[in-house]
Design a protein around this motif. Structure first.
Motif, PDB file in Angstrom:
ATOM      1  N   LEU A 112       0.828  -1.207   0.000  1.00 26.65           N
ATOM      2  CA  LEU A 112       0.000   0.000   0.000  1.00 26.65           C
ATOM      3  C   LEU A 112       0.863   1.258   0.000  1.00 26.65           C
ATOM      4  O   LEU A 112       0.336   2.357  -0.015  1.00 26.65           O
ATOM      5  N   GLU A 113       2.187   1.082  -0.020  1.00 32.33           N
ATOM      6  CA  GLU A 113       3.115   2.208  -0.038  1.00 32.33           C
ATOM      7  C   GLU A 113       3.366   2.638  -1.482  1.00 32.33           C
ATOM      8  O   GLU A 113       3.546   1.809  -2.364  1.00 32.33           O
ATOM      9  N   ALA A 114       3.411   3.943  -1.689  1.00 32.27           N
ATOM     10  CA  ALA A 114       3.651   4.474  -3.034  1.00 32.27           C
ATOM     11  C   ALA A 114       5.003   4.020  -3.567  1.00 32.27           C
ATOM     12  O   ALA A 114       6.018   4.125  -2.873  1.00 32.27           O
ATOM     13  N   LEU A 170      -4.821   3.547  -5.819  1.00 28.31           N
ATOM     14  CA  LEU A 170      -5.519   2.756  -6.836  1.00 28.31           C
ATOM     15  C   LEU A 170      -6.923   3.281  -7.102  1.00 28.31           C
ATOM     16  O   LEU A 170      -7.324   3.436  -8.256  1.00 28.31           O
ATOM     17  N   LEU A 171      -7.672   3.575  -6.047  1.00 27.75           N
ATOM     18  CA  LEU A 171      -9.061   3.999  -6.226  1.00 27.75           C
ATOM     19  C   LEU A 171      -9.125   5.384  -6.837  1.00 27.75           C
ATOM     20  O   LEU A 171      -8.451   6.315  -6.408  1.00 27.75           O
ATOM     21  N   GLY A 172      -9.909   5.499  -7.882  1.00 28.57           N
ATOM     22  CA  GLY A 172     -10.075   6.773  -8.563  1.00 28.57           C
ATOM     23  C   GLY A 172      -9.036   7.052  -9.641  1.00 28.57           C
ATOM     24  O   GLY A 172      -9.090   8.062 -10.308  1.00 28.57           O
ATOM     25  N   ARG A 173      -8.095   6.147  -9.812  1.00 30.74           N
ATOM     26  CA  ARG A 173      -7.032   6.336 -10.811  1.00 30.74           C
ATOM     27  C   ARG A 173      -7.421   5.618 -12.100  1.00 30.74           C
ATOM     28  O   ARG A 173      -7.958   4.524 -12.060  1.00 30.74           O
TER      29      ARG A 173
END
Length: 66
Positions: free
Chosen positions: A42-44, A56-59
């Motif tokens: 979950l780390e960039a 991830l969400l909205g991309r």
């Protein structure tokens, strides 16, 4: 008439289930994500076997390099 009543009950059940899922259950979500954790982070920018899921969400799909 019975078929119509069954259809109405079924639609109501779907609506109630969707509402419950929308509210979310963070603890259950964490338990489910533990199955994904060996491959995903979950780390960039931290990729494992699979890509990082940060942001991830909205991309839009396919917009992250690499």
């Amino acid at each position: 008439m019975v078929q119509r009543r069954t259809l109405i009950y079924s639609i109501g059940l779907v609506v109630m289930t969707t509402s419950a899922q929308a509210a979310g259950d963070a603890k259950r979500g964490e338990q489910i994500f533990n199955q994904c954790r060996p491959c995903h982070s979950l780390e960039a920018g931290k990729n494992g076997i699979g890509p990082s899921l940060h942001g991830l969400l909205g991309r839009k799909a396919g917009t992250v390099p690499g």
